[in-house]
Write a protein that holds these residues in place. Structure first.
Motif, PDB file in Angstrom:
ATOM      1  N   TYR C  78      26.048  58.637  20.648  1.00 18.99           N
ATOM      2  CA  TYR C  78      24.806  58.909  21.367  1.00 18.99           C
ATOM      3  C   TYR C  78      23.895  59.780  20.516  1.00 18.99           C
ATOM      4  CZ  TYR C  78      27.477  57.315  25.389  1.00 18.99           C
ATOM      5  OH  TYR C  78      28.235  56.579  26.245  1.00 18.99           O
ATOM      6  N   THR C 155      28.123  63.086  32.042  1.00 14.70           N
ATOM      7  CA  THR C 155      28.249  61.705  32.504  1.00 14.70           C
ATOM      8  C   THR C 155      28.501  60.768  31.323  1.00 14.70           C
ATOM      9  OG1 THR C 155      26.612  62.309  34.159  1.00 14.70           O
ATOM     10  CG2 THR C 155      27.134  59.969  33.972  1.00 14.70           C
ATOM     11  N   LEU C 156      27.747  61.004  30.241  1.00 15.71           N
ATOM     12  CA  LEU C 156      27.916  60.151  29.071  1.00 15.71           C
ATOM     13  C   LEU C 156      29.303  60.324  28.458  1.00 15.71           C
ATOM     14  CD1 LEU C 156      24.402  60.496  27.375  1.00 15.71           C
ATOM     15  CD2 LEU C 156      25.338  58.480  28.512  1.00 15.71           C
ATOM     16  N   LYS C 157      29.782  61.555  28.468  1.00 19.94           N
ATOM     17  CA  LYS C 157      31.127  61.829  27.937  1.00 19.94           C
ATOM     18  C   LYS C 157      32.155  61.034  28.728  1.00 19.94           C
ATOM     19  CE  LYS C 157      30.798  66.589  26.440  1.00 19.94           C
ATOM     20  NZ  LYS C 157      31.214  67.948  26.761  1.00 19.94           N
ATOM     21  N   GLU C 158      31.994  61.098  30.064  1.00 19.23           N
ATOM     22  CA  GLU C 158      32.911  60.375  30.946  1.00 19.23           C
ATOM     23  C   GLU C 158      32.872  58.878  30.643  1.00 19.23           C
ATOM     24  OE1 GLU C 158      35.207  61.450  33.074  1.00 19.23           O
ATOM     25  OE2 GLU C 158      34.672  63.415  32.240  1.00 19.23           O
ATOM     26  N   LYS C 159      31.640  58.398  30.514  1.00 23.79           N
ATOM     27  CA  LYS C 159      31.417  56.980  30.251  1.00 23.79           C
ATOM     28  C   LYS C 159      32.128  56.568  28.958  1.00 23.79           C
ATOM     29  CE  LYS C 159      27.560  53.959  29.736  1.00 23.79           C
ATOM     30  NZ  LYS C 159      26.149  53.973  29.375  1.00 23.79           N
ATOM     31  N   ALA C 160      31.998  57.430  27.943  1.00 19.54           N
ATOM     32  CA  ALA C 160      32.614  57.118  26.656  1.00 19.54           C
ATOM     33  C   ALA C 160      34.130  57.098  26.770  1.00 19.54           C
ATOM     34  CB  ALA C 160      32.178  58.156  25.617  1.00 19.54           C
ATOM     35  N   LYS C 161      34.649  57.998  27.597  1.00 22.53           N
ATOM     36  CA  LYS C 161      36.102  58.060  27.792  1.00 22.53           C
ATOM     37  C   LYS C 161      36.607  56.753  28.398  1.00 22.53           C
ATOM     38  CE  LYS C 161      37.387  62.794  28.529  1.00 22.53           C
ATOM     39  NZ  LYS C 161      37.466  63.793  29.601  1.00 22.53           N
ATOM     40  N   GLU C 162      35.849  56.289  29.415  1.00 20.67           N
ATOM     41  CA  GLU C 162      36.267  55.081  30.103  1.00 20.67           C
ATOM     42  C   GLU C 162      36.288  53.881  29.176  1.00 20.67           C
ATOM     43  OE1 GLU C 162      33.651  54.873  33.457  1.00 20.67           O
ATOM     44  OE2 GLU C 162      34.417  56.801  34.181  1.00 20.67           O
ATOM     45  N   GLU C 163      35.345  53.867  28.216  1.00 21.26           N
ATOM     46  CA  GLU C 163      35.238  52.704  27.327  1.00 21.26           C
ATOM     47  C   GLU C 163      36.405  52.630  26.428  1.00 21.26           C
ATOM     48  OE1 GLU C 163      31.387  52.978  25.572  1.00 21.26           O
ATOM     49  OE2 GLU C 163      30.412  52.559  27.482  1.00 21.26           O
TER      50      GLU C 163
END
Lengths: 581, 674, 163
Positions: C78, C155-163
């Motif tokens: 990001y 939120t972006l951190k979480e999103k990256a984790k999920e990916e």
């Protein structure tokens, strides 16, 4: 009915695309059409959705959320009251009603990606008139009659530049549009390109015809991707319609047009630096003379104008130079677009005739200061301009009158500041900007702005020394005199004007180590008034560095050595027991 | 070709149509400063020094590119122009990190180009070295032997191990020269017909005479003593400075046509008024020849002598009985000279009595050590409070013990007396605690409140027009010889200008200096300092022959090669420093961030120092436009811009023709040929 | 940075060079395409471009380092472009920068240790009425407060984790 979503960069940033998508999901169930337009200009109300019945605007909805889509569908399906809560209020309507739009005349009204909508609104009629009934000299005469001056900031008469390029020897000539709108706080040009790209193309073609150029380039700053996309589409469409390229409109006038994206350098707004950049070089200004009209792009005669300048051209050709010059003042004709931002209630794009006052723009159109705070100053012209204080609010918008204040007309950035803005810190902000953006070629700008920034920096940190103001002034005048290009020559303006109008603030920082605006963190100290403190412990809990101590129900204390001046205690105290000094 | 006429600085100049203002000015002998313009490449406009004011044009014009038009009235020196240049130079200097001169040279009161002559010695160019020394110091063989060498005190080599032996190297080269068949004689300008009288033939008087004579003036030195040389002859013992060496150096000055008259006492044989009528200018360089007294009871006893009085008597070979037990009071170099002379005169017990400790002694360490080797006993932390005599003859001295207290203003810890005493039996005591001026014959001159002759520090003028004064007799009083020599050299320039009708005061030149720490020098190989060969203490203490035997050629050359060469190679050609001195700059006003790039990046045979770079871009442009290589480029933007060959990639180097054009066109010392 | 041993796939840039190499003045355009392809401007690509357009590497490097758009190092997943325009400044962009710094431990120009975020202060993004503003991978976030900015990053951190 036609539903139009405002989709300029601002609108999109505020969520207009999501609104559009939400409406789009529901629209197949109606007989209405969903489309979009560019920037409507009322940024403070974005996202905005307009509902038209034929040509008539019947509803303007503001601050629309995706969840409002159903209301909109309900409205077009006949529920007259469905959108009442998101309809624009009369007071806000006045924001546009009080304007006179020429450069922005199609903005927010047409779909920028549809050339037919532009053509339907008299688009390319001026080009046709010029190519079929006027000689290049006629065009220049008409521009001269209009009194149009360069809207990029310097206000140089447009006809003069065109004429100089026309008179210059050589077959190969270039017309360049400067869309490298770099002033922080200015977005007029972006709005024009995003909302009405054909108006720019038409103005440029008329200019190319006038000077005899067969090639035109638009230099757009890299930070404007949407503008580039829309302009690319517009160029394609214009080509398809025979409005660009060989034998335009069947005449023997031919002109190609292309876009060159900048790569992030404020100095490229300076015309010779822009030319260097166009040639794929480092954007460092050239020595002038020779001027671009003699030796510009590829060392051929070239003419460079700003977006807004071109945006006025088609209108002038259609309505006549005298219609344009009928507006404005003795030495400033027509209208000017401003990007009104900062601590203002209604921020957005404002186009008004020259001759209105700053007060008209800021208070009458802009609605005054956010939270009804006290107006302190307005910064005109970004880092090249200066600030104008409250007692000069009745200054008329006119190149000469604004210049007399020490500020400049500028390209249109108008950043409003209230009493919480520290003017020294403001000057430092601008110098920080110019220092970073200085190309580094000439000494005065490369090192001079750096040193000014350092001096200002120490003043806002409370480390200013006796004599610093005078040293700054000496540097200012020398840099104005010695810098190679406009960037350096105007870089001292924010400092000079703040010293001129707010010298006491400088003195307070230097002598008393105080920031009267309570903005410079190093100079603030917080104390708890034991009489007022109830010992609720809220401040101690909010303090991120545990600088506040005290027992429950007894007065607390702040350890100023630990305090990082974040203001959390001050903002959270329910008893006004914390004072900021 | 169409010609045009323009007025530049009030002078009508003819040029060709299309020529720039700078070109026309240059062709008409008017210099306009510029750092970034040379004929061979296109004008660039970076430095802004070439700005001029043209009547009717509100903006300053960069003359390197502004084309002149017929009838233009141009001012290249207006206040506005000069201010613009001054600020530009100040700004440039505020981001120019480098040493114009080495700390050795800057710390030398005479400004001797130490680095320069050390370099020449390292190359075996002894005569050239002497020529360079004599640009500032006409008595190098003498001074090289006796100077307490502030140059070495400042020498950065000591951060590696020990300073360069600068003073002895100077003496080495000067000895070589004195012994050679064609010793260095300076060029003498045509006779001016102006006369200068110098009172005092010490280091200051001789120096002034040397320089004034080379400027074509007729100089006469008057001295009260039988021979010239002043304190060098009568204050410095033979074993440190053989008088034969001094004689030879004085002879060289005589050869320049300087007349030297001895045994003349001012006020008695000749008056100051006589000088006023006889000479266009007079320089008073009489030194400070009176020993200071301590104000201790018994100082008037027989057997108690002043330090310099004692040394002078020995030098004059006056019969002198010093006895067996001698105490020398004081911790300076005169005390060392006195105690070591006493040893040589046959004293059996020689004490040096000093109020502080060895660490605080102002004398040179080597002198302190050598005296000790010769048998001198130090008595620290005590002070004479009474000389006790019998029948008017000194018998013993009563000493009060001291301890060191708080540091004084100068940072030295102050001795504090304690209630403890000691008595030593003595035959003689020598009070080497300072010198004073004797004002007899110079009563007309205004004095300072210390009783010295008051002389202006930049013009050396006394209260009487046409009379100048330098050295120990003036202002702050006695100091070291090189100090007096430095003043005399500067005064000779002022006097020369005075004789030419317009007196120009001395102005300390602006130089760029940088801070160097041991950390910066940590990768230097350690090479120990050449040790001066000496006669053994046992041998030397019995005679007055010279203690030091002198360097051999090999020693001198390898010692000279230790020099770190701190000063800039380009100092004499540097346009930046030349302009800086023309515009009276004060860059310290703008001190702030500076470029801090790793030094010494090599490109083929070129060494680059970006911290000195002024970003005139000439190297880049010359390489690109003239050589067609484009090896160098600008990197970055704004203040942090630097010039480099990208990535230092080895392939880049193969493109370089090694034509050196970049180096030759660099206006300052950022590029250097290896 | 003074390393030239990156092994970029030069075939990716060839079509761009085939199109622009012979058109004078196209260097910036070529570099823009190169950055789009590689995410930044690797040294070997710079040398290759210099070779193909017949300019010295120093010249290409000069251009690449002049414009703030160009990067010589890879960026995080990001790219946070924090607007430093006047309006954003007046409305508190410094506090947002501090918040980002606090949340990610990076300053302007730096990339977080996990390689997720790069912070870049940029000139005005032109969304002044939404100030203070940041743009992350093309998406604009306006009317930021320090807390709101932190929330977005989390939120972006979480999103990256999920990916």
């Amino acid at each position: 009915m036609r539903i139009v979503v405002g989709q300029g960069s601002c609108g999109i940033a505020a969520g207009a695309s999501k609104v559009y998508d939400a409406i789009e999901a529901l629209i197949p169930n109606t007989d209405s059409e969903l489309t979009f337009t560019g920037c409507i200009g009322m940024c403070f109300l974005e996202p905005i959705v307009d509902i038209y019945d034929g040509k008539e605007l019947i509803k303007r909805l503001v601050k629309v959320q995706p969840t409002d889509a159903e209301k909109i569908i309900a409205f077009i399906n006949g529920d007259k009251n469905a959108v009442n809560d998101i309809e624009i209020c009369d007071d806000d309507k006045a924001f546009l009603e009080k304007q006179t739009r020429i450069a922005l005349r199609h903005c927010g009204l047409i779909n920028p990606e549809k050339i037919d909508e532009y053509i339907a609104d008299d688009g390319y009629a001026a080009l046709k008139k010029v190519l079929t009934t006027m000689t290049p000299e006629d065009v220049i005469d008409e521009i001269k009659l209009s009194g149009l001056a360069g809207r990029g900031g310097a206000g140089f008469p447009t006809w003069f530049k065109w004429n100089a390029a026309r008179q210059s020897q050589g077959e190969e000539k270039y017309l360049i549009c400067n869309a490298d709108e770099g002033d922080p706080g200015a977005f007029m040009d972006r709005a024009v390109i995003e909302s009405d790209p054909h108006n720019l193309i038409e103005g440029m073609l008329i200019g190319a015809y006038a000077i005899g150029a067969k090639e035109a380039v638009v230099y757009v700053r890299a930070e404007y991707p949407l503008a580039i996309i829309r302009l690319e589409k517009a160029i394609e469409q214009a080509k398809e319609k025979g409005l660009l390229g060989q034998n335009i409109l069947g005449t023997d006038f031919s002109c190609e047009m292309r876009i060159k994206a900048g790569a992030g350098a404020f100095v490229c707004g300076e015309e010779t630096a822009l030319i260097e950049s166009l040639q794929g070089e480092r954007g460092m200004p050239r020595l002038k003379p020779p001027f671009p009209a003699q030796s510009g792009y590829w060392y051929k005669p070239s003419n460079i104008n700003n977006v807004e300048t071109f945006a006025n051209v088609a209108w002038i050709m259609l309505n006549g130079g005298s219609a344009f010059s009928a507006m404005g003042t003795e030495n400033s004709k027509g209208t000017k677009v401003f990007a009104l931002t900062g601590k203002i209630k209604k921020g957005g794009l404002v186009e008004i005739p020259m001759g209105k006052t700053l007060r008209d723009v800021i208070f009458d159109i802009g609605g005054g200061i956010k939270n009804d705070a006290q107006f302190k100053a307005v910064q005109m012209g970004g880092p090249s301009g200066g600030c104008i204080p409250a007692h000069l609010l009745d200054t008329v918008i006119d190149y000469k009158a604004l210049g007399a204040t020490g500020a400049i007309m500028g390209s249109g950035g108008m950043v409003v500041m209230d009493e919480s803005t520290c003017m020294v810190s403001m000057a430092q902000f601008f110098l920080d900007f110019t220092t970073k953006e200085s190309c580094g070629k000439c000494i005065h700008c490369r090192i001079g702005t750096k040193r000014m920034n350092e001096i200002l920096n120490r003043i806002v940190k409370g480390e200013g020394k006796d004599g610093d103001i005078e040293l700054l002034e000496e540097l200012c005048y020398s840099i104005k005199d010695g810098a190679l290009c406009g960037l350096g020559q105007t870089a001292p303006n924010p400092v000079l004007t703040t010293i001129k109008y707010f010298r006491n603030e400088y003195e307070a920082h230097i002598n008393e180590k105080k920031c009267p605006a309570h903005s410079c963190t190093e100079l603030i100290s917080y104390t708890i008034n034991p009489e007022l403190c109830k010992g609720c412990t809220l401040c101690a809990r909010k303090c991120p560095v545990s600088a506040i101590t005290g027992e429950l129900k007894s007065a607390h204390k702040i350890d100023n050595d630990k305090c990082i001046k974040c203001g959390a205690c001050y903002n959270n105290c329910k008893f006004n027991a914390i004072t900021m000094d | 070709m169409d010609t045009i006429k323009v007025i530049i600085d009030g002078k009508e100049c003819v040029g060709e149509k299309g020529q720039t203002i700078l070109t026309i000015a240059e062709n008409n002998g008017i210099e306009i400063p510029t750092l970034c313009y040379i004929k061979e490449v296109k004008p660039y406009g970076a430095c802004g020094l070439c700005v001029v004011e043209v009547e009717g044009i509100p903006k300053l014009l960069r003359s390197c590119s502004a084309v002149a038009s017929d009838g233009m009235v141009i001012n290249t020196q207006s206040d506005r122009v000069r201010q613009s240049r001054k600020i530009a130079l100040e700004l440039l200097m505020s981001d120019h990190t480098g040493d114009c001169k080495g700390p050795c040279s800057l710390n030398c009161p005479a400004g001797t180009d130490c680095q320069g002559y050390v370099k020449l010695i390292s190359q075996g160019k002894y005569k050239e070295a002497v020529e360079l020394v004599k640009d500032r110091v006409p008595l190098p063989a003498s001074i090289g032997r006796v100077c307490p060498h502030p140059c070495e005190t400042a020498c950065r080599r000591q951060m590696v191990e020990e300073p360069i032996s600068i003073a002895f190297l100077k003496a080495f080269a000067a000895d070589k020269d004195l012994k050679s068949d064609n010793k260095f004689i300076p060029e003498i300008k045509p006779a001016t017909g102006k006369t200068v009288g110098i009172i005092g033939g010490g280091p200051a008087g001789l120096t002034a005479a040397y320089f004034l004579a080379t400027k074509g003036h007729k100089v006469t030195i008057y001295d009260a003593m039988p021979k010239m040389g002043g304190m060098l002859r009568y204050g410095i013992p033979q074993y440190r400075l053989p008088k034969e060496v001094l004689d030879m150096e004085i002879d060289t000055i005589k050869e320049l046509g300087v007349e030297m008259i001895n045994n003349v006492k001012i006020g008695k044989d000749i008056t100051l008024d006589d000088f006023k009528s006889k000479f266009y200018a007079t320089l008073v360089a009489i030194g400070a020849w009176k020993s200071s007294s301590m104000g201790v009871t018994g100082e008037d006893l027989n057997g108690v002598y002043g330090g310099i009085d004692f040394l002078r008597s020995v030098a004059l070979k006056k019969p002198f009985s010093i006895g067996e037990k001698v105490a020398v009071c004081g911790g300076g170099n005169t005390a060392m000279d006195a105690c070591r002379t006493a040893v040589r005169l046959g004293a059996k017990e020689v004490y040096v009595i000093y109020r502080r400790t060895r660490a605080e002694m102002p004398a040179e360490k080597v002198e302190i050590d050598e005296a000790e080797e010769e048998g001198v006993t130090y008595k620290f932390l005590c002070n004479p409070v009474e000389f006790i005599g019998e029948n008017g003859m000194l018998k013993e001295v009563k000493l009060q013990k001291m301890v060191l207290g708080e540091p004084d203003a100068g940072g030295r810890r102050k001795p504090v007396p304690v209630d403890e005493f000691e008595t030593i039996a003595l035959d003689s005591a020598i009070m080497a605690i300072g010198q004073k001026i004797s004002i007899d014959g110079f009563e007309e001159l205004e004095l300072t409140n210390r009783g010295n002759i008051s002389a202006d520090t930049t013009t050396f003028r006394t209260s009487i027009d046409g009379i100048f004064a330098v050295g120990d007799a003036t202002n702050r009083g006695a100091s070291i010889a090189i100090e007096a020599i430095g003043e005399a050299q500067k005064a000779s320039e002022v006097i020369d200008s005075f004789l030419n009708g317009k007196m120009v005061a001395y102005k300390k030149p602006f130089v760029s200096e940088k801070i160097v720490t041991a950390e910066d020098l940590r990768d230097r190989e350690k090479i120990s300092r050449a040790k001066m060969p000496q006669r053994s203490a046992e041998e030397r203490k019995h005679d007055f022959d010279e203690v030091n035997l002198g360097f051999t050629d090999e020693m001198a050359i390898s010692e000279a090669k230790r020099c770190l060469e701190c000063g800039c190679h380009d100092y004499h050609e540097c346009k930046l420093i030349r302009y800086a001195n023309q515009y009276d700059i004060h860059p310290e006003r703008f001190c702030g961030d500076k470029h801090n790039c790793p030094k010494e990046q090599k490109l083929v045979t070129i060494e680059r120092d970006q911290n000195k770079c002024v970003l005139c871009n000439l190297c880049v442009r010359v390489c690109d436009e003239e050589v067609g290589k484009g090896i160098l480029g600008l990197v970055g933007r704004g203040f942090t811009t630097v010039i480099k060959p990208e990535f230092n990639k080895p392939e880049v180097l193969t493109f370089c023709k090694d034509c050196q054009k970049c180096v030759n066109n660099c206006p300052t010392g950022a590029l250097k040929s290896l | 940075m003074d390393c030239c041993c990156n092994n970029s796939d030069l075939s990716l840039i060839m079509p761009v060079l085939d199109k622009y190499a012979d058109t004078k003045g196209s260097l910036i355009t070529i570099l823009q395409h190169a950055q789009e392809i590689y995410g930044y401007l690797p040294t070997d690509v710079i040398y290759y471009i210099a070779d193909r357009i017949g300019e010295s590497p120093a010249k290409v490097m000069g251009v690449a380092t002049f414009y703030s758009q160009f990067r010589l190092k890879p960026v995080g997943k990001y790219l946070i472009m924090l607007c430093q325009g006047t309006a954003c400044h007046v409305n508190g962009s410094q506090k947002i920068e501090q918040a980002i710094s606090d949340e990610l431990g990076i300053a302007d120009g730096e990339t977080s240790d996990d390689g997720l975020f790069t912070l870049k202060n940029v000139a005005c993004l032109g969304c002044c009425s939404l100030s203070p503003v940041m743009m992350i991978n093309g998406e604009t976030y306006g009317r930021l407060t320090p807390d709101k900015a932190k929330e977005i990053l989390r939120t972006l951190k979480e999103k990256a984790k999920e990916e």
